[in-house]
Design a protein around this motif. Structure first.
Motif, PDB file in Angstrom:
ATOM      1  N   VAL A 436       0.875  -1.170   0.000  1.00  0.00           N
ATOM      2  CA  VAL A 436       0.000   0.000   0.000  1.00  0.00           C
ATOM      3  C   VAL A 436       0.913   1.221   0.000  1.00  0.00           C
ATOM      4  O   VAL A 436       1.671   1.435   0.932  1.00  0.00           O
ATOM      5  CB  VAL A 436      -0.930   0.012   1.221  1.00  0.00           C
ATOM      6  CG1 VAL A 436      -1.774   1.271   1.220  1.00  0.00           C
ATOM      7  CG2 VAL A 436      -1.788  -1.238   1.208  1.00  0.00           C
ATOM      8  N   SER A 437       0.885   1.974  -1.084  1.00  0.00           N
ATOM      9  CA  SER A 437       1.723   3.161  -1.162  1.00  0.00           C
ATOM     10  C   SER A 437       0.878   4.429  -1.278  1.00  0.00           C
ATOM     11  O   SER A 437       1.398   5.521  -1.439  1.00  0.00           O
ATOM     12  CB  SER A 437       2.674   3.046  -2.361  1.00  0.00           C
ATOM     13  OG  SER A 437       3.477   1.907  -2.190  1.00  0.00           O
ATOM     14  N   ASP A 438      -0.445   4.192  -1.181  1.00  0.00           N
ATOM     15  CA  ASP A 438      -1.353   5.333  -1.255  1.00  0.00           C
ATOM     16  C   ASP A 438      -1.197   6.141   0.041  1.00  0.00           C
ATOM     17  O   ASP A 438      -1.538   5.671   1.147  1.00  0.00           O
ATOM     18  CB  ASP A 438      -2.792   4.798  -1.413  1.00  0.00           C
ATOM     19  CG  ASP A 438      -3.841   5.864  -1.216  1.00  0.00           C
ATOM     20  OD1 ASP A 438      -3.470   7.056  -1.184  1.00  0.00           O
ATOM     21  OD2 ASP A 438      -5.021   5.493  -1.075  1.00  0.00           O
ATOM     22  N   SER A 439      -0.656   7.370  -0.011  1.00  0.00           N
ATOM     23  CA  SER A 439      -0.295   8.094   1.217  1.00  0.00           C
ATOM     24  C   SER A 439      -1.517   8.417   2.071  1.00  0.00           C
ATOM     25  O   SER A 439      -1.460   8.368   3.296  1.00  0.00           O
ATOM     26  CB  SER A 439       0.503   9.351   0.860  1.00  0.00           C
ATOM     27  OG  SER A 439      -0.216  10.112  -0.078  1.00  0.00           O
ATOM     28  N   GLY A 440      -2.668   8.679   1.412  1.00  0.00           N
ATOM     29  CA  GLY A 440      -3.903   8.963   2.160  1.00  0.00           C
ATOM     30  C   GLY A 440      -4.266   7.795   3.051  1.00  0.00           C
ATOM     31  O   GLY A 440      -4.520   7.952   4.253  1.00  0.00           O
ATOM     32  N   ALA A 441      -4.214   6.590   2.465  1.00  0.00           N
ATOM     33  CA  ALA A 441      -4.584   5.382   3.204  1.00  0.00           C
ATOM     34  C   ALA A 441      -3.609   5.143   4.340  1.00  0.00           C
ATOM     35  O   ALA A 441      -4.011   4.797   5.465  1.00  0.00           O
ATOM     36  CB  ALA A 441      -4.599   4.197   2.261  1.00  0.00           C
ATOM     37  N   ILE A 442      -2.329   5.343   4.047  1.00  0.00           N
ATOM     38  CA  ILE A 442      -1.319   5.105   5.088  1.00  0.00           C
ATOM     39  C   ILE A 442      -1.485   6.112   6.232  1.00  0.00           C
ATOM     40  O   ILE A 442      -1.453   5.726   7.422  1.00  0.00           O
ATOM     41  CB  ILE A 442       0.104   5.166   4.481  1.00  0.00           C
ATOM     42  CG1 ILE A 442       0.323   3.907   3.608  1.00  0.00           C
ATOM     43  CG2 ILE A 442       1.178   5.251   5.564  1.00  0.00           C
ATOM     44  CD1 ILE A 442       1.640   3.843   2.893  1.00  0.00           C
ATOM     45  N   GLU A 443      -1.741   7.389   5.896  1.00  0.00           N
ATOM     46  CA  GLU A 443      -1.909   8.402   6.950  1.00  0.00           C
ATOM     47  C   GLU A 443      -3.111   8.060   7.839  1.00  0.00           C
ATOM     48  O   GLU A 443      -3.016   8.109   9.067  1.00  0.00           O
ATOM     49  CB  GLU A 443      -2.099   9.806   6.330  1.00  0.00           C
ATOM     50  CG  GLU A 443      -0.872  10.216   5.529  1.00  0.00           C
ATOM     51  CD  GLU A 443      -0.476  11.669   5.704  1.00  0.00           C
ATOM     52  OE1 GLU A 443      -1.059  12.354   6.557  1.00  0.00           O
ATOM     53  OE2 GLU A 443       0.462  12.082   4.976  1.00  0.00           O
ATOM     54  N   ALA A 444      -4.185   7.639   7.230  1.00  0.00           N
ATOM     55  CA  ALA A 444      -5.382   7.312   7.996  1.00  0.00           C
ATOM     56  C   ALA A 444      -5.111   6.136   8.929  1.00  0.00           C
ATOM     57  O   ALA A 444      -5.508   6.152  10.113  1.00  0.00           O
ATOM     58  CB  ALA A 444      -6.522   6.965   7.039  1.00  0.00           C
ATOM     59  N   MET A 445      -4.381   5.177   8.375  1.00  0.00           N
ATOM     60  CA  MET A 445      -4.086   3.978   9.172  1.00  0.00           C
ATOM     61  C   MET A 445      -3.181   4.327  10.358  1.00  0.00           C
ATOM     62  O   MET A 445      -3.411   3.880  11.479  1.00  0.00           O
ATOM     63  CB  MET A 445      -3.386   2.985   8.261  1.00  0.00           C
ATOM     64  CG  MET A 445      -3.173   1.624   8.872  1.00  0.00           C
ATOM     65  SD  MET A 445      -2.285   0.609   7.678  1.00  0.00           S
ATOM     66  CE  MET A 445      -0.740   1.462   7.619  1.00  0.00           C
ATOM     67  N   ILE A 446      -2.207   5.176  10.098  1.00  0.00           N
ATOM     68  CA  ILE A 446      -1.291   5.551  11.176  1.00  0.00           C
ATOM     69  C   ILE A 446      -2.019   6.373  12.237  1.00  0.00           C
ATOM     70  O   ILE A 446      -1.781   6.186  13.446  1.00  0.00           O
ATOM     71  CB  ILE A 446      -0.059   6.288  10.600  1.00  0.00           C
ATOM     72  CG1 ILE A 446       0.806   5.238   9.892  1.00  0.00           C
ATOM     73  CG2 ILE A 446       0.741   7.015  11.700  1.00  0.00           C
ATOM     74  CD1 ILE A 446       2.061   5.753   9.265  1.00  0.00           C
ATOM     75  N   ASP A 447      -2.922   7.211  11.785  1.00  0.00           N
ATOM     76  CA  ASP A 447      -3.725   7.965  12.762  1.00  0.00           C
ATOM     77  C   ASP A 447      -4.451   6.998  13.695  1.00  0.00           C
ATOM     78  O   ASP A 447      -4.485   7.191  14.916  1.00  0.00           O
ATOM     79  CB  ASP A 447      -4.742   8.864  12.041  1.00  0.00           C
ATOM     80  CG  ASP A 447      -4.057  10.090  11.436  1.00  0.00           C
ATOM     81  OD1 ASP A 447      -2.902  10.389  11.863  1.00  0.00           O
ATOM     82  OD2 ASP A 447      -4.633  10.715  10.518  1.00  0.00           O
TER      83      ASP A 447
END
Lengths: 499, 499, 104
Positions: A436-447
């Motif tokens: 998963v390199s989609d930054s939006g998805a990664i940011e949401a997940m990290i949040d």
């Protein structure tokens, strides 16, 4: 007293031609007995030899590969002796004037124990063209017809040898070294290097089981520091590197013991018995040989012109030394990597094909020498028979480079590719290994991860580095391992420092 | 009909005045009548011969012919002919049925000629009297008490007695020319390399050359048109344009320079033979030729050189007769060594064994330089003598043999005396030059026997057409070549004018 | 070079021709005569003369590497010698030529 062993090699390489050296009979391996024994092969009265052009070109190729002098004029001679597998009663060989003269081969002797690896130049005395003999077959054939005969001992039924002349007349290049080797390790290093070289330039298939590459090893010993050579014994027809080591070591010990017991060494031809690991003198060669060499009147002098050499050179592949240097310069590989990739032409070709298909050179080198080689070794396959093609490997490496998959995921994909014919992207898709390199998805997940682990954030802020790694682990777990770890790192760092 | 030239026979066949079958049968019945006495043939196969004759008649009917189509030719038993017993005059090959055709046989087959049978010869062509044949001596048709010469003694007697239209022979040291001289017909040994040696059982490979034995120079020319030509299976076969050997037959001899080597007229030449040769030279002067005195100073060395080189090559060439794959194997033997030694001791006759032993000796360790190498050096001197001589003349003439036919048994126990029979012929083999023997008259021996004498004509390399011209022109003004022995009364009394 | 009967026997063995003592003695006489003839060569000074192996000064022709021969085993083994020692069978079995055991 300290002893020194002195070793020279005579190697018979079977040349990769379609036909025999002096006739148009096929030399395919494994044919039914005597079905490839034409009238020339069985030496019918009146038959004559005509030299195979391809065999001559193989000899020239070899000469060029070892920077040897190629004789402008060489002569075929008859070596006269009686043996049932030698149908003419003489072998056509080259004696006084061989086609290839002095040359040299540089060998790499591997490290053994405390002794480091080193390079050594082995001088080649000569290489000459000659014909192979047939084969003696002991047992395994129907001898019922012998029943009616009344034999006097020791000729009895079962005391017969069968002669197969399919191999008689097969072209050989006999490559002779100076007595330059001083250990079994050096000898094997030379033999392996030569074995690679003749395959590299395409003059020999290198198949030792089928007898395409046979070594006679001349061994003598002398007190260390003396100049004079001791009497040598010749170990005949070694057809594996393992046996070569065993035979030389046994023979060396045997000679030293004989001398230390006050004995002398008689010049002899010996055979190595792989079952006992011992060498013993051949009985049939007891009588002093007088081969009565003379120029074969049926053949004319072989002339090799500069133009002939140029034509052969134009069709020669790049030699290993040159290719190694090029790999270092062109791909920035280390000397070690470049050397390892040029041990065989197939390996080098595979590597180049991988790079040419778009993979990065260093990574290609690592994979070829690492995962690919390990698999091949485990399954005893050659690189030419690798189930994963160079294009497939390149495709896989590109998916690592473009962040589609991780290195670990690539290994999983590789396992699948090895066992079945399938497209790289299809495997990635089916195994769900896409990162998963989609930054939006990664940011949401990290949040989400940060929200769920306030204690860890505190620990991190208190200076505990381990807490950061734990958070990365949580994030990767949450993404089921598909998140691009570099991206996770980066986003997490940013968010932590901002909070 | 039996005296007709090949040209006349060809014309009769093509005009269908006779059929090949009729012609062949007339020779076969002559053979049946005279061969039991003369012993010119070793192998006859009427069925095979007549099958070929029928096939020739079919070719003639269809108009697809060559000048030799349908003409029965006797083949020296040194040529392998598929399906024919091919013995080379030896017990070693007494039961050998050749499984392939010699090039010469293929050429005659392709020309539509008929193989009349295989002619007797000295064993492995080693001899000058035909007395070394395992199949018994051959009688000279001019005097049954005398030898026909050798080694092509069977072909010689067959031509002289008109037991064939023409025959083939081989000449290693004089084996076509000496019997041609002793039996009174025309024989030609071509330049070495002009006729392929493939399938011609080897005696001394660097000297052996096949050639025609026939009733006239014109017949020899027609035979040469069939026999000569490039063959890729013989490395020593010369790649040259196909020639018509009849092309120069009719050229006048005005201005021809004939060299007379003084060494050919020195001690050792029978005085009566010398007179006949002088008579022939006088005839050539009448034809407009000029005489030049020349010298071939190394003539005397040709015999020692020959008796080193020929046995050396022969000792090796005859090693294939080992009783393993074909030929004679001893009836009883105890082991491999015993089988070899007995098979060869039984299979070879005394003269062949002597030559093998000499050859083995001169090639053996320690003697090579003193004998073999020395002989090859003197061989060059002998060849250079001819190079010098041909700067002064067009052809060289002299006797073909030092005497007329000698009595059977006379020289059998004295090999050196026998070897001297070839004193005038051997040097051309060593040089590789073409040589001929042409009937030049008759000489009366001490016992009153009138026997033929041959004039030798030696030409420069590839000068066969000119030599045939020189012989043919002589045969237009003389009729020595047309004389035939009276087989009913072997002790022919010649009319006064022919003496 | 004087030959002895021992020499004759040695050469005969190298040539794989059986000779008994009588034959060796008879052969010795004849061979000595022939060698006497050959000895004439020694009087010639051949310093610097290149040996002549072939009458034509040409080089070896080369053959293209193309299979031209077919299997003719049956025809070739049809002319194999008899086994001997009471057997008239050809000395072949399973396509192999038969010889008394070769000891290595």
């Amino acid at each position: 007293m300290e002893w020194e062993v002195v070793i020279g090699l005579e190697t018979h390489t079977q040349l990769q031609t379609n036909t025999k050296i002096f006739s148009g009979a096929s030399i395919k391996y494994g044919a039914e007995p005597n079905t490839q024994a034409c009238e020339v092969s069985i030496a019918l009265p009146g038959v004559l030899p005509v030299l195979n052009k391809e065999a001559v070109q193989c000899a020239i190729k070899f000469g060029l590969a070892i920077n040897a002098e190629i004789a402008p004029r060489s002569v075929f001679a008859r070596k006269n002796y009686f043996y049932p597998d030698l149908p003419k009663g003489y072998q056509i060989s080259q004696y006084e004037l061989p086609v290839v003269g002095k040359g040299a081969i540089t060998i790499q002797v591997p490290a053994v124990g405390k002794n480091p690896a080193y390079e050594k130049v082995i001088n080649i005395t000569r290489a000459h063209l000659e014909e192979d003999a047939g084969k003696s077959v002991h047992g395994g054939f129907d001898l019922e017809k012998l029943d009616e005969a009344k034999w006097d001992e020791p000729v009895t039924k079962g005391n017969f040898t069968g002669i197969d002349l399919n191999r008689a007349g097969t072209p050989l290049l006999e490559i002779v070294t100076e007595p330059d080797m001083r250990s079994a390790a050096e000898t094997v290093a030379y033999a392996k290097k030569l074995h690679e070289l003749v395959q590299w330039i395409g003059i020999c298939d290198g198949n030792m089981q089928e007898g395409s590459f046979r070594c006679d090893v001349n061994v003598s010993v002398r007190p260390k520091g003396t100049g004079k050579l001791g009497t040598r014994r010749e170990i005949k027809n070694l057809n594996s590197f393992k046996f070569m080591t065993q035979a030389i070591e046994y023979e060396t010990r045997w000679q030293i013991e004989a001398l230390e017991d006050g004995g002398t060494i008689q010049q002899a031809t010996v055979l190595f018995n792989p079952d006992t690991g011992e060498t013993r003198a051949m009985r049939s060669k007891e009588e002093a040989n007088d081969y009565r060499y003379f120029p074969d009147p049926d053949l004319l002098p072989l002339e090799v012109t500069e133009a002939d050499k140029a034509a052969v050179r134009a069709n020669m592949p790049e030699l290993p030394e040159a290719m190694k240097a090029r790999f270092e310069a062109e791909y920035g590989l280390s000397s070690y990597d470049a050397s390892a990739l040029t041990t065989s032409r197939d390996l080098a070709t595979y590597f180049v094909a991988t790079v040419n298909s778009g993979a990065e050179a260093k990574q290609s080198a690592n994979w070829v020498m690492g995962n690919i080689s390990a698999k091949l070794n485990a399954e005893d396959r050659t690189i030419a028979a690798s189930p994963v093609s160079a294009t497939q490997l390149a495709q896989l490496l590109k998916r690592i480079a473009d962040n589609t998959i991780s290195n670990n995921a690539a290994k999983q994909v590789f396992e699948v590719l090895w066992s079945r014919e399938i497209d790289v992207d299809e495997v990635i898709e089916k195994l769900g290994l896409k990162q998963v390199s989609d930054s939006g998805a990664i940011e949401a997940m990290i949040d989400e991860v940060l929200a769920a682990n306030p204690a860890m954030i505190e620990e991190f802020k208190a200076g505990k580095e381990k807490a950061f790694n734990a958070l990365v682990g949580q994030a990767m777990k949450a993404s089921k391992g598909k998140a691009n770890p570099a991206q996770v790192n980066e986003v997490l760092k940013r968010k932590l420092s901002a909070s | 009909m039996i005296n007709s030239s090949l040209k006349q026979l060809g014309e009769m066949l093509q005009a269908k005045k006779i059929s090949s079958v009729e012609l062949t049968q007339s020779f076969l019945s002559r053979i049946q009548q005279y061969n039991p006495d003369i012993n010119a043939y070793i192998a006859l196969d009427e069925a095979k011969t007549l099958t070929q004759a029928k096939a020739a008649d079919a070719l003639i009917a269809s108009g697809d012919t060559t000048p030799l189509t349908g003409i029965p030719i006797a083949q020296k038993d040194i040529f392998c002919a598929k399906g024919w017993k091919t013995t080379c005059g030896s017990k070693m090959l007494a039961n050998f049925i050749a499984p392939y055709d010699a090039h010469v046989i293929t050429q005659f087959d392709a020309a539509g000629a008929v193989n009349l049978g295989k002619t007797n010869m000295d064993e492995f062509a080693m001899g000058s009297s035909n007395e070394t044949s395992y199949f018994g001596g051959v009688k000279n048709p001019w005097d049954f008490k005398r030898v026909p010469g050798g080694s092509s003694g069977g072909s010689a007697a067959a031509v002289a007695a008109r037991l064939c239209a023409a025959a083939t022979g081989t000449d290693t040291g004089g084996s076509i020319r000496q019997p041609a001289s002793l039996c009174g017909f025309t024989g030609l040994k071509p330049t070495y390399g002009v006729v392929s040696r493939y399938g011609m059982i080897a005696f001394a490979s660097s000297l052996d050359q096949a050639g025609p034995m026939a009733k006239s120079a014109e017949d020899c020319a027609l035979m040469m048109n069939v026999m000569a030509g490039f063959d890729e299976r013989d490395s020593t076969s010369l790649q040259r344009e196909k020639e018509d050997y009849t092309r120069d037959l009719h050229k006048p001899l005005q201005g021809l320079k004939i060299g007379l080597p003084k060494e050919f007229f020195a001690e050792g030449l029978d005085a009566n033979v010398g007179k006949v040769i002088e008579g022939a030279i006088a005839e050539y002067k009448k034809l407009g030729a000029e005489i030049v005195d020349i010298s071939l100073p190394n003539t005397g060395l040709s015999i020692p050189v020959y008796y080193v080189l020929a046995p050396a090559e022969a000792s090796s060439n005859l090693s294939r007769y080992d009783g393993v794959r074909y030929g004679h194997r001893a009836e009883s033997y105890t082991d491999l060594m015993d089988m070899y030694c007995k098979s060869r001791a039984e299979g070879f006759g005394a003269e062949v064994k002597r030559r093998i032993l000499i050859g083995t000796y001169v090639l053996s360790a320690g003697y090579y330089d003193a004998y073999y190498l020395k002989a090859q050096q003197i061989r060059r001197l002998i060849a250079q003598d001819f190079v010098e001589a041909f700067k002064q003349c067009d052809v060289i003439m002299g006797p073909a043999a030092p005497s007329t036919a000698f009595k059977a048994g006379e020289k059998v126990d004295d090999p050196v005396a026998m070897y001297l029979q070839d004193i005038y012929t051997i040097s051309t083999n060593l040089a590789g030059l073409p040589g001929m023997s042409v009937p030049a008259g008759f000489s009366t021996g001490s016992d009153g026997k009138v026997l033929p004498v041959g004039l030798q004509i030696i030409g420069n390399y590839f000068d066969e057409a000119r030599m045939l011209n020189v012989a043919h022109q002589y045969q237009q003004v003389t009729d020595w070549h047309a004389q035939i022995p009276n087989l009913g009364k072997p002790n022919l009394v010649l009319p006064e004018e022919l003496k | 070079m004087a030959l002895s009967t021992e020499d004759i026997k040695k050469i005969a063995h190298l040539s794989r021709i059986e000779v008994d003592d009588n034959e060796a003695a008879a052969t010795l006489t004849k061979l000595s005569g022939i060698l006497g003839l050959i000895e004439q060569m020694q009087a010639v000074d051949t310093t610097g003369i290149a040996p002549m192996s072939h009458s034509q000064d040409i080089s070896q022709r080369l053959r293209n590497d193309v299979v031209t021969k077919t299997n003719e085993r049956e025809a070739f083994q049809a002319i194999a010698p008899h086994l001997g020692n009471g057997s008239t069978e050809p000395a072949v079995a399973n396509g192999l030529y038969l010889v008394p055991k070769v000891i290595e």
